[in-house]
Design a protein around this motif. Structure first.
Motif, PDB file in Angstrom:
ATOM      1  N   THR A 226      -9.968   1.522   1.766  1.00  0.00           N
ATOM      2  CA  THR A 226      -8.304   1.796   1.319  1.00  0.00           C
ATOM      3  C   THR A 226      -8.170   1.382  -0.030  1.00  0.00           C
ATOM      4  O   THR A 226      -8.843   0.486  -0.422  1.00  0.00           O
ATOM      5  N   TYR A 227      -7.448   1.699  -0.640  1.00  0.00           N
ATOM      6  CA  TYR A 227      -6.712   1.125  -1.945  1.00  0.00           C
ATOM      7  C   TYR A 227      -6.717  -0.342  -2.022  1.00  0.00           C
ATOM      8  O   TYR A 227      -7.061  -1.079  -2.638  1.00  0.00           O
TER       9      TYR A 227
ATOM     10  N   ASN B 105       1.516  -1.410   4.929  1.00  0.00           N
ATOM     11  CA  ASN B 105       1.315   0.030   4.625  1.00  0.00           C
ATOM     12  C   ASN B 105       2.513   0.601   4.769  1.00  0.00           C
ATOM     13  O   ASN B 105       3.173   0.964   5.619  1.00  0.00           O
TER      14      ASN B 105
ATOM     15  N   ARG C 176      -2.605   6.670  -0.169  1.00  0.00           N
ATOM     16  CA  ARG C 176      -3.637   6.718   0.807  1.00  0.00           C
ATOM     17  C   ARG C 176      -4.862   7.300  -0.294  1.00  0.00           C
ATOM     18  O   ARG C 176      -4.701   8.409  -0.660  1.00  0.00           O
TER      19      ARG C 176
ATOM     20  N   THR D 262      -8.472   9.431  -0.662  1.00  0.00           N
ATOM     21  CA  THR D 262      -9.137  10.544   0.175  1.00  0.00           C
ATOM     22  C   THR D 262     -10.250   9.902   0.957  1.00  0.00           C
ATOM     23  O   THR D 262     -10.789   9.021   0.739  1.00  0.00           O
ATOM     24  N   ASP D 263     -10.472  10.547   2.316  1.00  0.00           N
ATOM     25  CA  ASP D 263     -11.365  10.365   3.434  1.00  0.00           C
ATOM     26  C   ASP D 263     -12.673   9.885   2.855  1.00  0.00           C
ATOM     27  O   ASP D 263     -13.343   8.783   3.017  1.00  0.00           O
TER      28      ASP D 263
ATOM     29  N   LEU E 267       0.891  -1.279  -0.082  1.00  0.00           N
ATOM     30  CA  LEU E 267       0.092   0.018  -0.128  1.00  0.00           C
ATOM     31  C   LEU E 267       0.901   1.244  -0.085  1.00  0.00           C
ATOM     32  O   LEU E 267       1.546   1.508   1.005  1.00  0.00           O
TER      33      LEU E 267
ATOM     34  N   SER F  21      -1.246   5.643  -6.168  1.00  0.00           N
ATOM     35  CA  SER F  21      -0.666   6.435  -5.287  1.00  0.00           C
ATOM     36  C   SER F  21      -0.775   7.870  -5.889  1.00  0.00           C
ATOM     37  O   SER F  21      -0.796   7.867  -7.022  1.00  0.00           O
TER      38      SER F  21
ATOM     39  N   THR G 172      -1.731  -6.986   3.918  1.00  0.00           N
ATOM     40  CA  THR G 172      -1.332  -5.491   3.597  1.00  0.00           C
ATOM     41  C   THR G 172      -0.210  -4.697   4.345  1.00  0.00           C
ATOM     42  O   THR G 172      -0.097  -5.192   5.547  1.00  0.00           O
TER      43      THR G 172
ATOM     44  N   LEU H 201       3.634   3.678   3.532  1.00  0.00           N
ATOM     45  CA  LEU H 201       3.516   5.078   4.167  1.00  0.00           C
ATOM     46  C   LEU H 201       3.719   5.225   5.760  1.00  0.00           C
ATOM     47  O   LEU H 201       4.405   6.083   6.107  1.00  0.00           O
ATOM     48  N   ASP H 202       3.412   4.077   6.425  1.00  0.00           N
ATOM     49  CA  ASP H 202       3.598   3.892   7.861  1.00  0.00           C
ATOM     50  C   ASP H 202       4.515   3.142   8.185  1.00  0.00           C
ATOM     51  O   ASP H 202       4.623   2.466   9.269  1.00  0.00           O
TER      52      ASP H 202
ATOM     53  N   VAL I 170     -12.350   6.237   1.048  1.00  0.00           N
ATOM     54  CA  VAL I 170     -12.378   5.358   1.969  1.00  0.00           C
ATOM     55  C   VAL I 170     -13.330   5.015   2.767  1.00  0.00           C
ATOM     56  O   VAL I 170     -13.765   3.919   2.950  1.00  0.00           O
TER      57      VAL I 170
END
Length: 140
Positions: free
Chosen positions: A21-22, A43, A10, A12-13, A7, A64, A41, A45-46, A16
């Motif tokens: 999520t994607y 993540n 993100r 958009t809210d 992943l 992305s 998954t 970005l985290d 989601v």
């Protein structure tokens, strides 16, 4: 078969809230009728990364809003992982940004299309049966 989802973006809210999520969108699409695959998954970005490229039997790299030539600390790490996946001949599938990250592992280049703003072109370095394959992806 265990599919790892990298992943790298993100949604958009509002997306989601409506679709997930994607990664959740892809899982829903692939397992729409019955649960054929197991998914895990990561993540990116985290900073959630797989132990190595053999942790899963196949891989998906999500879309992305980022660009492959932007300077983000995680892009070289994911690119190295993709290279390992590719050279181990494991199945890998990229969605938009994802296929742009995969292209260099397969000896291809991603170039901006000068004729259409926001469109990227994947150009293989090797010609197969005298054909050049062009993959066009609308950049988010």
């Amino acid at each position: 078969m265990k599919i790892g989802i990298l992943l790298v973006g993100r949604a958009t809210d509002d997306l989601v809230e409506k679709y997930g999520t994607y990664a959740e969108m892809l899982i829903s699409l692939i397992n729409s009728k019955e649960e054929v695959f197991e998914f895990k998954t990561f993540n990116i970005l985290d900073s959630v990364l797989p132990k190595n490229h053999l942790e899963c039997d196949g891989w998906i790299v999500t879309g992305s809003p980022h660009g492959v030539y932007e300077e983000h600390s995680w892009i070289p790490t994911v690119s190295e992982l993709i290279n390992d996946i590719y050279h181990a001949s494991l199945p890998i599938f990229g969605v938009c940004f994802g296929h742009q990250l995969i292209a260099p592992a397969g000896l291809a280049a991603m170039l901006r299309n000068p004729l259409r703003a926001g469109v990227w072109v994947c150009i293989p370095m090797k010609l197969i049966i005298r054909q050049t394959i062009w993959v066009i992806c609308q950049k988010s």
